[in-house]
Design a protein around this motif. Sequence first.
Motif, PDB file in Angstrom:
ATOM      1  N   LYS A  77       0.733  -1.279   0.134  1.00 12.73           N
ATOM      2  CA  LYS A  77      -0.056  -0.139   0.079  1.00 12.73           C
ATOM      3  C   LYS A  77       0.946   1.096  -0.025  1.00 12.73           C
ATOM      4  O   LYS A  77       0.327   2.490  -0.333  1.00 12.73           O
ATOM      5  N   ASN A  78       2.208   1.319   0.255  1.00 17.39           N
ATOM      6  CA  ASN A  78       2.981   2.319   0.335  1.00 17.39           C
ATOM      7  C   ASN A  78       3.936   2.658  -0.823  1.00 17.39           C
ATOM      8  O   ASN A  78       4.963   3.033  -0.686  1.00 17.39           O
ATOM      9  N   ILE A  79       3.650   1.798  -1.828  1.00 13.07           N
ATOM     10  CA  ILE A  79       4.618   1.541  -2.792  1.00 13.07           C
ATOM     11  C   ILE A  79       4.649   3.203  -3.504  1.00 13.07           C
ATOM     12  O   ILE A  79       3.367   3.658  -3.662  1.00 13.07           O
ATOM     13  N   ILE A  80       5.694   3.900  -3.778  1.00 14.89           N
ATOM     14  CA  ILE A  80       5.867   5.038  -4.560  1.00 14.89           C
ATOM     15  C   ILE A  80       6.004   4.991  -6.050  1.00 14.89           C
ATOM     16  O   ILE A  80       6.662   3.796  -6.368  1.00 14.89           O
ATOM     17  N   TYR A  81       5.612   5.783  -6.788  1.00 17.77           N
ATOM     18  CA  TYR A  81       5.517   5.676  -8.308  1.00 17.77           C
ATOM     19  C   TYR A  81       6.526   6.948  -8.670  1.00 17.77           C
ATOM     20  O   TYR A  81       6.563   8.179  -8.289  1.00 17.77           O
ATOM     21  N   GLY A  82       7.241   6.438 -10.093  1.00 18.35           N
ATOM     22  CA  GLY A  82       8.128   7.574 -10.486  1.00 18.35           C
ATOM     23  C   GLY A  82       8.842   6.805 -11.493  1.00 18.35           C
ATOM     24  O   GLY A  82       9.170   5.586 -11.433  1.00 18.35           O
ATOM     25  N   GLY A  83       9.934   7.556 -12.352  1.00 20.94           N
ATOM     26  CA  GLY A  83      10.757   7.111 -13.076  1.00 20.94           C
ATOM     27  C   GLY A  83      10.315   6.249 -14.406  1.00 20.94           C
ATOM     28  O   GLY A  83       8.783   6.219 -14.716  1.00 20.94           O
ATOM     29  N   ASP A  84      10.948   5.932 -15.311  1.00 23.69           N
ATOM     30  CA  ASP A  84      10.612   5.622 -16.578  1.00 23.69           C
ATOM     31  C   ASP A  84      10.499   4.147 -16.761  1.00 23.69           C
ATOM     32  O   ASP A  84       9.941   3.421 -17.703  1.00 23.69           O
ATOM     33  N   ARG A  85      11.107   3.240 -15.737  1.00 24.07           N
ATOM     34  CA  ARG A  85      11.221   1.752 -16.432  1.00 24.07           C
ATOM     35  C   ARG A  85      11.456   0.900 -15.105  1.00 24.07           C
ATOM     36  O   ARG A  85      12.128   1.442 -14.122  1.00 24.07           O
ATOM     37  N   LEU A  86      11.141  -0.267 -15.089  1.00 20.29           N
ATOM     38  CA  LEU A  86      11.214  -1.131 -14.187  1.00 20.29           C
ATOM     39  C   LEU A  86      12.997  -1.791 -14.112  1.00 20.29           C
ATOM     40  O   LEU A  86      13.350  -2.269 -15.419  1.00 20.29           O
ATOM     41  N   GLY A  87      13.746  -2.169 -13.392  1.00 18.58           N
ATOM     42  CA  GLY A  87      14.781  -2.684 -13.424  1.00 18.58           C
ATOM     43  C   GLY A  87      14.695  -4.187 -13.819  1.00 18.58           C
ATOM     44  O   GLY A  87      13.684  -4.720 -13.500  1.00 18.58           O
ATOM     45  N   LEU A  88      15.638  -4.756 -14.706  1.00 13.70           N
ATOM     46  CA  LEU A  88      15.406  -6.007 -15.133  1.00 13.70           C
ATOM     47  C   LEU A  88      16.818  -7.066 -15.006  1.00 13.70           C
ATOM     48  O   LEU A  88      18.115  -6.055 -15.013  1.00 13.70           O
ATOM     49  N   TYR A  89      16.948  -8.009 -14.877  1.00 18.03           N
ATOM     50  CA  TYR A  89      18.322  -8.800 -14.965  1.00 18.03           C
ATOM     51  C   TYR A  89      18.194 -10.203 -15.736  1.00 18.03           C
ATOM     52  O   TYR A  89      16.948 -10.483 -16.137  1.00 18.03           O
ATOM     53  N   TYR A  90      19.298 -10.311 -16.685  1.00 15.98           N
ATOM     54  CA  TYR A  90      19.194 -11.512 -17.358  1.00 15.98           C
ATOM     55  C   TYR A  90      19.767 -12.673 -16.729  1.00 15.98           C
ATOM     56  O   TYR A  90      21.074 -12.440 -16.156  1.00 15.98           O
ATOM     57  N   LEU A  91      19.175 -13.806 -16.603  1.00 10.99           N
ATOM     58  CA  LEU A  91      20.034 -15.051 -16.128  1.00 10.99           C
ATOM     59  C   LEU A  91      20.350 -16.383 -16.806  1.00 10.99           C
ATOM     60  O   LEU A  91      19.177 -16.735 -17.519  1.00 10.99           O
ATOM     61  N   GLU A  92      21.524 -16.634 -17.051  1.00  8.22           N
ATOM     62  CA  GLU A  92      22.029 -17.763 -17.719  1.00  8.22           C
ATOM     63  C   GLU A  92      22.201 -18.699 -16.585  1.00  8.22           C
ATOM     64  O   GLU A  92      23.111 -18.761 -15.850  1.00  8.22           O
ATOM     65  N   THR A  93      21.468 -19.717 -16.737  1.00  5.18           N
ATOM     66  CA  THR A  93      21.663 -20.876 -15.547  1.00  5.18           C
ATOM     67  C   THR A  93      22.660 -21.944 -16.172  1.00  5.18           C
ATOM     68  O   THR A  93      22.527 -22.425 -16.960  1.00  5.18           O
ATOM     69  N   GLY A  94      23.419 -22.155 -15.055  1.00  7.48           N
ATOM     70  CA  GLY A  94      24.639 -23.128 -15.368  1.00  7.48           C
ATOM     71  C   GLY A  94      24.282 -24.355 -15.127  1.00  7.48           C
ATOM     72  O   GLY A  94      23.192 -24.657 -14.386  1.00  7.48           O
ATOM     73  N   ALA A  95      25.078 -25.166 -15.368  1.00 10.10           N
ATOM     74  CA  ALA A  95      24.922 -26.697 -14.899  1.00 10.10           C
ATOM     75  C   ALA A  95      26.445 -27.131 -14.809  1.00 10.10           C
ATOM     76  O   ALA A  95      27.200 -27.011 -15.744  1.00 10.10           O
TER      77      ALA A  95
END
Length: 340
Positions: A77-95
Motif C-alpha cells: 500500500k505504500n509503494i511510490i511511483y516515478g521513473g521510466d522503467r522497471l529494473g531487470l536482469y538476465y539469467l543464464e542458468t549454469g549446470a
Amino acid sequence: MKKVVTFGEIMLRLSTERHLRFSQAKTYAASYGGCEFNVAVSLANYGIPAEFITRLPDNEIGACALKEMRRFNVESKNIIYGGDRLGLYYLETGAGTRGSNVVYDRANSAMATIKKGSVDWNRILKDASWFHWSGITPAISESAAEECLEALKVAHKLGITISSDLNYRSKLWQYGKTPSQVMPELLKYSNIILGDIDTAYFMLGENKVNPNYQDIKTLPNLYDKLFNFCPNLHTVATTLRYSVSASHQRIGGVMYNGKTLYNADVKEVTPVVDRVGSGDAFMGGLIYGLMQAPEDKQRALNFAVAACCLKHTIYGDYNLVSLKEIEKLIEGDSSGKVSR
C-alpha cells in the motif's frame, strides 16, 4: 503481530530455459525477483506480515510488478511511483562445472532514480517491529543509498530491529563510490548482519583475512571486530556455501552473538534447480527464527540453513516452501519421498 518492512528493488527476471547459454536463447522465461522482495515473500509465506517498499514506474510493467506483490500476500500500500522503467536482469542458468551468469539492466530504473525524502518512513515504520535492507540497494545509486540511510535513521529512532544482508555485487557499484565509502555509515545501525567475514571487512575498509570457518576457535575474534565497527550489532550470521558444481551445493551456517558461536550441520543439495535467491531464503528463515524464539539462536540458524537448502529445489527467485517442509528437513528427513 507487528510486521516486517523490507526496502529495495523488484526486478523483471529474464531467464534462459533448459540451461541454454545467452547466445543460444530464442526465448526467455519472465518472472520477478529482487533480494529484499524475496525476503518479504518468504516471511509472508511463513505467516509473518510483510511489507515491501520500493519505487515503480507508473506503467503496465510497474502494474504487473504490483500484482506480483499482491499475489504473494506482500503488503504494497505504500509503494511510490516515478521513473521510466522497471529494473531487470538476465539469467543464464549454469549446470555441472559451468556456473550461472547474471547481466543487470537496472541503470536509471525507477528505484535507481529514487530521491532522498521520497518515502515517509515515520508513518510507514510506526507499526513495524523489524526493518530489513541489503547492500544491493545502496549499490544501485547514490540517491538509493541516501534514502536507505533515511530509513535506517528512523528505524533506529523507533527502536525497530534492523537486519542487513551484505550482498556485495561488484557489477552494481558503478556510480563513483566504493562500498567502503558508503556501507560503514549504514551498517552502524544494524542489529543483525548476514554475510561472510571478508565481505564485511571489505565493506568496512579493512583488509581481508580469508577466514577458516572450520576453525571455531579463531572465528569469534574475527567477528568481534565487526561488533567494534557496528555499535548496535548483536548477531552476525554467515551462510556457508561449498560449491561442488553448479548442480551440487553443500550448505551450512554459523552465527555469533558476541559470546557464543553456533554451527549448523552442512547439508548436501543436489541436483540444484535454481540457486538464485537461496541467500535471501537463508535471510528470510533467519528473521523468522529470531522473531519466533529470539533466545534460541541455534534453532533460528538451523531453520535458516534448511530454508536455504530447500530453495535450491525451487525455480525462480522466491522460496515457496512450507513451514512443515522446513521442519521436516531440520529433523533430518531429506528423502524427498512423495507425500500421499
